[in-house]
Write a protein that holds these residues in place. Structure first.
Motif, PDB file in Angstrom:
ATOM      1  N   GLU A 183      -9.840  -7.424   3.053  1.00  0.00           N
ATOM      2  CA  GLU A 183      -9.233  -6.202   2.169  1.00  0.00           C
ATOM      3  C   GLU A 183     -10.131  -5.049   2.448  1.00  0.00           C
ATOM      4  N   ARG A 184     -11.187  -4.943   2.416  1.00  0.00           N
ATOM      5  CA  ARG A 184     -12.177  -3.705   2.610  1.00  0.00           C
ATOM      6  C   ARG A 184     -11.860  -3.010   3.981  1.00  0.00           C
ATOM      7  N   LEU A 205      -7.219   2.033  -4.631  1.00  0.00           N
ATOM      8  CA  LEU A 205      -7.780   0.709  -4.736  1.00  0.00           C
ATOM      9  C   LEU A 205      -9.174   0.697  -5.186  1.00  0.00           C
ATOM     10  N   GLU A 223     -12.593  -0.525  -4.875  1.00  0.00           N
ATOM     11  CA  GLU A 223     -13.122  -1.308  -3.422  1.00  0.00           C
ATOM     12  C   GLU A 223     -14.501  -2.279  -4.165  1.00  0.00           C
ATOM     13  N   ALA A 235       0.940  -1.248  -0.081  1.00  0.00           N
ATOM     14  CA  ALA A 235       0.090  -0.181   0.038  1.00  0.00           C
ATOM     15  C   ALA A 235       0.715   1.314   0.020  1.00  0.00           C
ATOM     16  N   ARG A 252      -6.249   1.782   6.616  1.00  0.00           N
ATOM     17  CA  ARG A 252      -5.465   2.649   6.021  1.00  0.00           C
ATOM     18  C   ARG A 252      -6.029   4.139   5.794  1.00  0.00           C
ATOM     19  N   ARG A 253      -7.365   4.240   5.598  1.00  0.00           N
ATOM     20  CA  ARG A 253      -7.862   5.457   5.009  1.00  0.00           C
ATOM     21  C   ARG A 253      -7.837   6.373   6.357  1.00  0.00           C
ATOM     22  N   ASN A 255      -8.546  -1.935   4.137  1.00  0.00           N
ATOM     23  CA  ASN A 255      -8.314  -0.331   3.461  1.00  0.00           C
ATOM     24  C   ASN A 255      -8.967   0.794   4.319  1.00  0.00           C
TER      25      ASN A 255
END
Length: 283
Positions: free
Chosen positions: A212-213, A203, A205, A196, A219-220, A216
């Motif tokens: 993975e969502r 990415l 979605e 990442a 990370r956001r 993510n």
């Protein structure tokens, strides 16, 4: 330079439907390119030999007449036979993946069988001889998206010794490596974070799994947390960074770099070093 691995493949076919060495050479080139190899040289030396060279492999093709014994059962039913020998030599074993090399050899032979009236296949050793049906059945599930569909072939009679034991070993070999390839795609949290951090593309979605969502979303949240820390140090920089995040998506690498640079400038400014540096610059 270390050279301990030489991959052998052979193809015996009837010449009632002539196939040139150039056609086989083009199949080798296309297969290497399909697997990410950049072909540096492709040369047909004469009507019987050709060479394809990449940065990691050298593939030599040699075609000659197939010699049979005097026994009637050893001879093909009608027509002469040609034998194509494929010798694939890695440039350096240290940078070579044996599984990928064997897979490329399988695909080359698959595609060659499709353009000629093949009688038998030599797999990795001239002494390991398979009929076309045995070869196709042994590797029927290997990388199907790389191989065109081959025509079904009927042979008048079995002209080679049975190799059932060899087929079992080949099946087991590729089952093991297929499972290993599936496990190799499982990344740790550190590897996911590193990917990442290095990625420039946001990415999509729609194609993410639930796990993975969720990653993510974390990370956001981390990106916006870093934007908030930048706001503590410099509100104008944080406003610009927030605009970039909203316009092109949250970029972990960009936010990390901006936070580091802003923090450095703030520290230099608070200690008076920034003013001294500006005074010494020839502006």
């Amino acid at each position: 330079m270390t050279r301990t691995s030489i991959y052998h493949g052979g193809l015996v076919f009837r010449d009632d439907h002539p196939v040139s060495i150039d056609q086989f050479c083009r199949i080798v080139t296309a297969t290497l390119e399909d697997y990410g190899q950049r072909v540096e040289r492709q040369s047909v030396r004469d009507s019987n030999t050709a060479v394809v060279v990449t940065s990691l492999y050298m593939v030599e093709l040699t075609m000659n007449a197939r010699h049979f014994s005097d026994k009637a059962e050893d001879r093909p039913l009608g027509g002469q036979c040609q034998r194509l020998e494929i010798s694939m030599v890695p440039a350096d074993d240290q940078y070579e993946d044996r599984d990928i090399s064997e897979l490329m050899m399988v695909v080359m032979l698959y595609r060659m069988v499709d353009i000629c009236n093949a009688e038998s296949i030599e797999w990795m050793d001239p002494g390991t001889v398979l009929t076309v049906e045995q070869f196709l059945s042994a590797f029927t599930n290997v990388s199907p998206h790389r191989v065109r569909g081959c025509r079904s072939r009927l042979t008048p009679a079995e002209r080679f010794a049975p190799v059932d034991e060899t087929l079992d070993q080949i099946d087991d070999h590729y089952d093991i490596h297929a499972k290993a390839a599936e496990q190799a795609h499982t990344l740790s949290e550190e590897e996911t974070l590193a990917m990442a951090f290095r990625s420039d593309d946001p990415l999509d979605e729609d194609y993410l799994t639930d796990v993975e969502r969720a990653q993510n979303d974390i990370r956001r949240l981390a990106v916006w947390g870093m934007t908030g820390m930048v706001a503590i140090l410099s509100a104008p920089v944080a406003a610009s960074l927030a605009a970039v995040n909203l316009a092109r998506g949250e970029d972990l690498r960009l936010n990390t770099q901006v936070l580091s640079f802003t923090g450095l400038v703030a520290v230099l400014s608070s200690t008076g070093l920034l003013a001294q540096i500006m005074q010494n610059l020839p502006i």
